[in-house]
Design a protein around this motif. Structure first.
Motif, PDB file in Angstrom:
ATOM      1  N   TYR A  22       7.748 119.913  42.303  1.00 24.36           N
ATOM      2  CA  TYR A  22       8.809 119.230  43.027  1.00 24.36           C
ATOM      3  C   TYR A  22       8.668 117.717  42.867  1.00 24.36           C
ATOM      4  CZ  TYR A  22       9.738 123.787  44.967  1.00 24.36           C
ATOM      5  OH  TYR A  22      10.045 125.107  45.090  1.00 24.36           O
ATOM      6  N   ASP A  23       9.803 117.047  42.716  1.00 27.40           N
ATOM      7  CA  ASP A  23       9.812 115.605  42.447  1.00 27.40           C
ATOM      8  C   ASP A  23      10.005 114.856  43.758  1.00 27.40           C
ATOM      9  OD1 ASP A  23       9.539 113.500  40.789  1.00 27.40           O
ATOM     10  OD2 ASP A  23      11.565 113.538  39.986  1.00 27.40           O
ATOM     11  N   GLY A  24       8.887 114.428  44.344  1.00 30.92           N
ATOM     12  CA  GLY A  24       8.938 113.711  45.609  1.00 30.92           C
ATOM     13  C   GLY A  24       7.830 112.688  45.686  1.00 30.92           C
ATOM     14  N   ALA A  25       7.386 112.400  46.891  1.00 31.94           N
ATOM     15  CA  ALA A  25       6.297 111.444  47.114  1.00 31.94           C
ATOM     16  C   ALA A  25       5.049 112.221  47.516  1.00 31.94           C
ATOM     17  CB  ALA A  25       6.686 110.457  48.209  1.00 31.94           C
ATOM     18  N   SER A  26       3.979 112.089  46.730  1.00 35.89           N
ATOM     19  CA  SER A  26       2.749 112.832  47.004  1.00 35.89           C
ATOM     20  C   SER A  26       2.131 112.384  48.326  1.00 35.89           C
ATOM     21  CB  SER A  26       1.739 112.632  45.874  1.00 35.89           C
ATOM     22  OG  SER A  26       2.243 113.140  44.671  1.00 35.89           O
ATOM     23  N   ILE A  27       1.589 113.354  49.062  1.00 36.53           N
ATOM     24  CA  ILE A  27       1.025 113.056  50.381  1.00 36.53           C
ATOM     25  C   ILE A  27      -0.211 113.918  50.629  1.00 36.53           C
ATOM     26  CG2 ILE A  27       2.304 114.795  51.707  1.00 36.53           C
ATOM     27  CD1 ILE A  27       1.966 111.124  52.770  1.00 36.53           C
ATOM     28  N   ARG A  48      -6.012  96.898  43.193  1.00 37.12           N
ATOM     29  CA  ARG A  48      -6.741  97.774  44.121  1.00 37.12           C
ATOM     30  C   ARG A  48      -8.007  98.371  43.517  1.00 37.12           C
ATOM     31  NH1 ARG A  48      -2.793 101.827  47.558  1.00 37.12           N
ATOM     32  NH2 ARG A  48      -2.316 100.424  49.281  1.00 37.12           N
ATOM     33  N   LYS A  49      -7.899  98.897  42.301  1.00 32.76           N
ATOM     34  CA  LYS A  49      -9.051  99.560  41.699  1.00 32.76           C
ATOM     35  C   LYS A  49     -10.117  98.574  41.250  1.00 32.76           C
ATOM     36  CE  LYS A  49      -6.610 103.657  40.035  1.00 32.76           C
ATOM     37  NZ  LYS A  49      -6.319 104.506  38.867  1.00 32.76           N
ATOM     38  N   ALA A  50      -9.734  97.305  41.142  1.00 29.28           N
ATOM     39  CA  ALA A  50     -10.683  96.278  40.702  1.00 29.28           C
ATOM     40  C   ALA A  50     -11.207  95.537  41.933  1.00 29.28           C
ATOM     41  CB  ALA A  50     -10.009  95.343  39.696  1.00 29.28           C
ATOM     42  N   MET A  51     -10.827  94.257  42.115  1.00 21.41           N
ATOM     43  CA  MET A  51     -11.379  93.469  43.215  1.00 21.41           C
ATOM     44  C   MET A  51     -10.659  93.692  44.547  1.00 21.41           C
ATOM     45  SD  MET A  51     -13.816  92.166  41.577  1.00 21.41           S
ATOM     46  CE  MET A  51     -14.512  91.047  42.787  1.00 21.41           C
ATOM     47  N   ASP A  52      -9.465  94.305  44.503  1.00 19.05           N
ATOM     48  CA  ASP A  52      -8.720  94.672  45.713  1.00 19.05           C
ATOM     49  C   ASP A  52      -8.587  93.481  46.665  1.00 19.05           C
ATOM     50  OD1 ASP A  52      -7.288  96.229  47.458  1.00 19.05           O
ATOM     51  OD2 ASP A  52      -9.046  97.152  48.385  1.00 19.05           O
ATOM     52  N   ILE A  53      -8.025  92.387  46.161  1.00 20.50           N
ATOM     53  CA  ILE A  53      -7.913  91.156  46.953  1.00 20.50           C
ATOM     54  C   ILE A  53      -6.628  91.175  47.778  1.00 20.50           C
ATOM     55  CG2 ILE A  53      -7.760  88.644  46.874  1.00 20.50           C
ATOM     56  CD1 ILE A  53      -9.451  88.673  44.367  1.00 20.50           C
ATOM     57  N   ASP A  54      -6.789  91.168  49.097  1.00 21.57           N
ATOM     58  CA  ASP A  54      -5.633  91.133  50.002  1.00 21.57           C
ATOM     59  C   ASP A  54      -5.036  89.733  50.040  1.00 21.57           C
ATOM     60  OD1 ASP A  54      -5.732  93.774  50.786  1.00 21.57           O
ATOM     61  OD2 ASP A  54      -7.142  93.391  52.413  1.00 21.57           O
ATOM     62  N   GLY A  55      -3.754  89.659  50.355  1.00 26.41           N
ATOM     63  CA  GLY A  55      -3.107  88.373  50.561  1.00 26.41           C
ATOM     64  C   GLY A  55      -2.570  87.729  49.303  1.00 26.41           C
ATOM     65  N   ILE A  56      -2.684  88.415  48.178  1.00 32.00           N
ATOM     66  CA  ILE A  56      -2.175  87.848  46.926  1.00 32.00           C
ATOM     67  C   ILE A  56      -1.530  88.957  46.107  1.00 32.00           C
ATOM     68  CG2 ILE A  56      -4.455  88.067  45.846  1.00 32.00           C
ATOM     69  CD1 ILE A  56      -3.729  85.612  44.141  1.00 32.00           C
ATOM     70  N   GLY A  57      -0.326  88.699  45.616  1.00 31.08           N
ATOM     71  CA  GLY A  57       0.386  89.663  44.790  1.00 31.08           C
ATOM     72  C   GLY A  57       0.791  89.030  43.479  1.00 31.08           C
ATOM     73  N   SER A  58       1.536  89.777  42.673  1.00 28.58           N
ATOM     74  CA  SER A  58       1.903  89.300  41.339  1.00 28.58           C
ATOM     75  C   SER A  58       2.765  88.040  41.396  1.00 28.58           C
ATOM     76  CB  SER A  58       2.617  90.405  40.566  1.00 28.58           C
ATOM     77  OG  SER A  58       3.785  90.830  41.258  1.00 28.58           O
ATOM     78  N   LYS A  99      -9.093 104.909  52.264  1.00 30.77           N
ATOM     79  CA  LYS A  99      -9.762 105.507  51.108  1.00 30.77           C
ATOM     80  C   LYS A  99      -9.720 107.027  51.238  1.00 30.77           C
ATOM     81  CE  LYS A  99     -13.782 104.966  48.147  1.00 30.77           C
ATOM     82  NZ  LYS A  99     -15.018 104.191  47.888  1.00 30.77           N
ATOM     83  N   HIS A 100      -9.300 107.710  50.172  1.00 34.76           N
ATOM     84  CA  HIS A 100      -9.240 109.177  50.211  1.00 34.76           C
ATOM     85  C   HIS A 100     -10.644 109.772  50.293  1.00 34.76           C
ATOM     86  CE1 HIS A 100      -4.972 109.512  49.561  1.00 34.76           C
ATOM     87  NE2 HIS A 100      -5.028 108.751  48.485  1.00 34.76           N
ATOM     88  N   ILE A 101     -10.810 110.747  51.172  1.00 35.83           N
ATOM     89  CA  ILE A 101     -12.099 111.451  51.258  1.00 35.83           C
ATOM     90  C   ILE A 101     -12.326 112.218  49.961  1.00 35.83           C
ATOM     91  CG2 ILE A 101     -13.385 113.222  52.520  1.00 35.83           C
ATOM     92  CD1 ILE A 101     -11.628 112.497  54.980  1.00 35.83           C
ATOM     93  N   ASN A 102     -11.288 112.859  49.484  1.00 40.85           N
ATOM     94  CA  ASN A 102     -11.313 113.565  48.192  1.00 40.85           C
ATOM     95  C   ASN A 102     -10.222 112.946  47.319  1.00 40.85           C
ATOM     96  OD1 ASN A 102     -13.186 115.977  48.827  1.00 40.85           O
ATOM     97  ND2 ASN A 102     -11.707 116.003  50.501  1.00 40.85           N
ATOM     98  N   ARG A 103     -10.600 112.469  46.160  1.00 39.99           N
ATOM     99  CA  ARG A 103      -9.662 111.751  45.303  1.00 39.99           C
ATOM    100  C   ARG A 103      -8.426 112.594  44.991  1.00 39.99           C
ATOM    101  NH1 ARG A 103     -10.978 108.965  39.408  1.00 39.99           N
ATOM    102  NH2 ARG A 103      -8.826 108.519  38.867  1.00 39.99           N
ATOM    103  N   ARG A 126      -0.478 108.938  48.123  1.00 36.79           N
ATOM    104  CA  ARG A 126      -1.376 109.052  46.984  1.00 36.79           C
ATOM    105  C   ARG A 126      -1.953 107.696  46.575  1.00 36.79           C
ATOM    106  NH1 ARG A 126      -1.809 108.500  41.639  1.00 36.79           N
ATOM    107  NH2 ARG A 126      -3.076 110.020  40.553  1.00 36.79           N
ATOM    108  N   GLY A 127      -1.122 106.642  46.612  1.00 31.69           N
ATOM    109  CA  GLY A 127      -1.598 105.319  46.197  1.00 31.69           C
ATOM    110  C   GLY A 127      -2.064 105.337  44.758  1.00 31.69           C
ATOM    111  N   ASP A 128      -3.275 104.853  44.522  1.00 26.15           N
ATOM    112  CA  ASP A 128      -3.818 104.849  43.161  1.00 26.15           C
ATOM    113  C   ASP A 128      -4.733 106.036  42.912  1.00 26.15           C
ATOM    114  OD1 ASP A 128      -6.143 104.266  44.515  1.00 26.15           O
ATOM    115  OD2 ASP A 128      -6.360 102.222  43.754  1.00 26.15           O
ATOM    116  N   GLY A 129      -4.739 106.999  43.844  1.00 28.17           N
ATOM    117  CA  GLY A 129      -5.591 108.181  43.703  1.00 28.17           C
ATOM    118  C   GLY A 129      -6.905 108.042  44.447  1.00 28.17           C
TER     119      GLY A 129
END
Length: 690
Positions: A113-118, A441-451, A73-77, A133-136
């Motif tokens: 710059y077009d890259g991967a946010s970190i 992730r932003k909702a119930m964030d259930i591990d072990g299950i994907g689309s 979890k980000h300390i600062n969003r 960055r994930g979902d922010g």
């Protein structure tokens, strides 16, 4: 101690050589000399493990294997940015800013710059963690991989370094390195990488950090985040970061006014093709950190920053077919299936047509030659039709009348652009989409299950809505294709663990149309429980299971009263209110919510969340301006926790102005002119205490 001193000396020398070569682009020793010293250090460290140090240059070669990247979890969003595409957008933005902050406004222009946010984390001057960055709100811990990137300093240099802070930036792959990697893949007969951005982003999730170390990635930094930072402006922050050893692009400039911004944009729109990195625009930030704090954030983006996108590349191709997609809320999106064409380094086969009005406005037809571009160089869209190329046999497009998935007649409400499929519990894409939203992730964030697992479960008839997830057992799931015992157990455990998710996220997870994260949080904290939210004016207002069983949804009066009740909540408009009432009066939805409650999901705010919550400031609009003892963020949280609404500008509807040090004269003048009551920080704290 002689060995320890020798190790420390070698580390210091190698850090300096790394900094000169990868940050300053100015090598002071040959590769041979560098490698010789590095081998000497590795040998000493291997024979003296008691002197191990995670910031040692020897660790940049990688070798650590990461099978599962931990979610952090980000300390600062990490917010996204609002986009601008023309001069008028920027002028409107500046006008809004000047209404809120006092004094002159300076801007820092930086290339996007077009890259991967970190986000890089440092403590005591040492690199300790890297998070995507994930979902922010939360991202993946990719520390082992980022540690191998040579331009990321493992040990900072210089003075006034905060004890603990974050610095944000982009992991990029320079064009030269990208082309070299593709040349090597071509020689090996492998598929070529499509573009530097995706290659850089994919590199961060490689399991073997030694492979990451072999790639010529760089990290360009642009924003420091933390408490008590030793500077007052964005530009000073960039200079400080550069002095500490970070690779901060030299192209940043401090300018005044929109004209200065546009001069910068024009200059780099022409020069960007000569840059060593991929870039797609300019980021404009207000320079003063005090003004940034005063402007604050919307639910998605900072008010003090704007991304100005360069003109997108445009190409022509043939529209071969129009198909229709069904979203999780039933919204229908027409899609143009195109003759494949390359734009900005990627092959485009499909483009969104948005809605029926867009198709009619552009008179888009099958077999047309269309002009396609990437909106903001990300999402392909059709911007025009070449009428001179239109075939003689062409016929106007007739928009779909029935759902392509379940054949239900489509609906379109007055004032809405999109058509909708109303069959929300029987339309397969809606069923799957609602469940996928629920587990996200932003909702119930259930591990072990994907689309893919959701698709399997729905298609096997094992679940038909998200409440069904809580009835599943490991034995139920095992027959699914590619499902092992451990995977089945992890899925069931993930579902069980989701019962601890707080009420506001449960409310968001339900997927009520127009109810995003911010609205869900507002409703949760206004009503405190699902029972109270679902209680209709004609119903008993007590917290009982009866509220989940039945409602007289034929009562137009009750619905109208509930809509007005919701509209009275600050920032809840009529469209949101109507959608919420439609949802909570639907018997099918009430039954599903009742099942979720029975399974033990949080249907009310916890005691900890309710602690200190009052309605002392209910319906009060409050503006905060100036510098205070406590942080402005904490002050705003106190206002909201006591039922008040934080406003950014003073108007006749403002109830209080909390006045701090260094408050601007224009705000003071406006408050006095409108007769707004002004109180100090101490008076505000006394008000809510009493």
């Amino acid at each position: 101690m002689e060995i320890k001193k020798q190790i420390e000396t070698l580390r210091a020398e190698l850090r300096q050589y790394n900094y000169e070569y990868y940050v300053q682009d100015n090598a002071s020793v040959s590769d041979f000399e560098f490698d010789k010293k590095l081998e000497q250090l590795k040998a000493l460290e291997a024979s003296h493990p008691e002197f191990a140090d995670l910031s040692s240059p020897s660790l940049r070669v990688g070798g650590e294997i990461t099978k599962n990247f931990k979610t952090v979890k980000h300390i600062n969003r990490m917010y996204s940015l609002d986009n601008s595409y023309d001069e008028n957008d920027l002028k409107d933005w500046e006008t809004r800013n000047r209404k809120i902050v006092d004094g002159d406004i300076q801007y820092v222009c930086e290339l996007k710059y077009d890259g991967a946010s970190i986000s890089l984390h440092y403590e005591q001057g040492k690199f300790v963690q890297a998070v995507t960055r994930g979902d922010g709100s939360q991202g993946d811990d990719v520390t082992a991989n980022v540690r191998t990137i040579k331009s990321v300093p493992l040990q900072l240099q210089g003075d006034n370094i905060p004890e603990k802070f974050e610095i944000r930036g982009e992991i990029v792959l320079p064009w030269d390195g990208f082309h070299k990697m593709n040349e090597e893949r071509e020689e090996q007969g492998l598929e070529l990488y499509r573009n530097p951005r995706n290659t850089a982003s994919g590199s961060l999730k490689l399991q073997d950090s030694s492979v990451v170390a072999s790639r010529p990635l760089e990290c360009l930094l642009y924003q420091l985040v933390g408490d008590n930072l030793p500077f007052e402006t964005q530009y000073a922050g960039l200079e400080a970061a550069r002095s500490w050893g970070f690779k901060v692009p030299q192209e940043s400039e401090l300018v005044s006014g929109v004209d200065g911004v546009l001069d910068y944009v024009q200059k780099w729109d022409e020069r960007r093709k000569d840059l060593p990195y991929e870039t797609d625009g300019v980021v404009i930030k207000i320079n003063s950190l005090r003004q940034q704090e005063e402007l604050g954030f919307t639910a998605k983006a900072p008010r003090w920053a704007m991304a100005y996108k360069f003109s997108a590349e445009q190409v022509s191709t043939i529209l071969e077919e129009i198909t229709y997609q069904v979203g999780r809320t039933g919204a229908i999106t027409p899609v143009a299936n195109l003759q494949p064409v390359e734009i900005s380094g990627t092959t485009v086969k499909r483009a969104s047509l948005h809605n029926a009005d867009q198709i009619e406005r552009l008179d888009i037809r099958v077999n047309d030659t269309v002009h396609v571009e990437k909106g903001g160089e990300i999402i392909p869209k059709i911007v025009a039709v070449d009428l001179l190329q239109r075939p003689d046999y062409s016929e106007p497009t007739t928009y779909a009348t029935h759902c392509p998935e379940c054949n239900t007649a489509l609906e379109r409400k007055a004032g809405e652009a999109q058509h909708f499929c109303p069959n929300d519990i029987g339309c397969p894409p809606q069923i799957k989409g609602r469940i996928q939203h629920f587990i996200s992730r932003k909702a119930m964030d259930i591990d072990g299950i994907g689309s893919e697992t959701v698709d399997q479960l729905v298609e096997a008839g094992m679940i038909n809505n998200y409440a069904d997830l809580y009835d599943l057992t490991a034995d139920d799931i095992l027959p699914l294709e590619r499902m092992a015992q451990k995977s089945a157990e992890n899925l069931v455990q993930g579902v069980e663990a989701s019962k601890q998710v707080e009420f506001e996220r449960v409310l968001f997870a339900l997927g009520i149309r127009y109810v995003g994260e911010t609205v869900a949080k507002k409703l949760a904290h206004h009503y405190n429980s699902m029972d109270k939210l679902m209680a209709m004016p004609a119903s008993d207002d007590s917290e009982s299971d009866d509220l989940f069983s039945s409602v007289d949804d034929g009562s137009a009066f009750a619905k109208a009263e509930k809509i007005q009740e919701l509209i009275a909540i600050p920032e809840i408009g009529e469209r949101i209110a109507e959608s919420v009432v439609d949802f909570i009066t639907d018997e099918k939805h009430r039954e599903i919510i009742g099942r979720l409650k029975h399974h033990g999901l949080n249907m009310k705010l916890s005691e900890k969340q309710l602690e200190g919550q009052t309605d002392i400031l209910a319906s009060k609009s409050i503006v905060v301006s100036g510098v205070f003892e406590m942080s402005r963020t904490d002050l705003k949280k106190l206002i909201e926790k006591n039922g008040g609404k934080v406003s950014s500008s003073i108007s006749s509807k403002t109830d209080y102005l909390i006045r701090g040090e260094k408050m601007g004269p224009s705000k003071l003048e406006k408050a006095e002119k409108l007769g707004v009551e002004m109180i100090s920080e101490a008076e505000f704290l006394e008000l809510i205490a009493n």
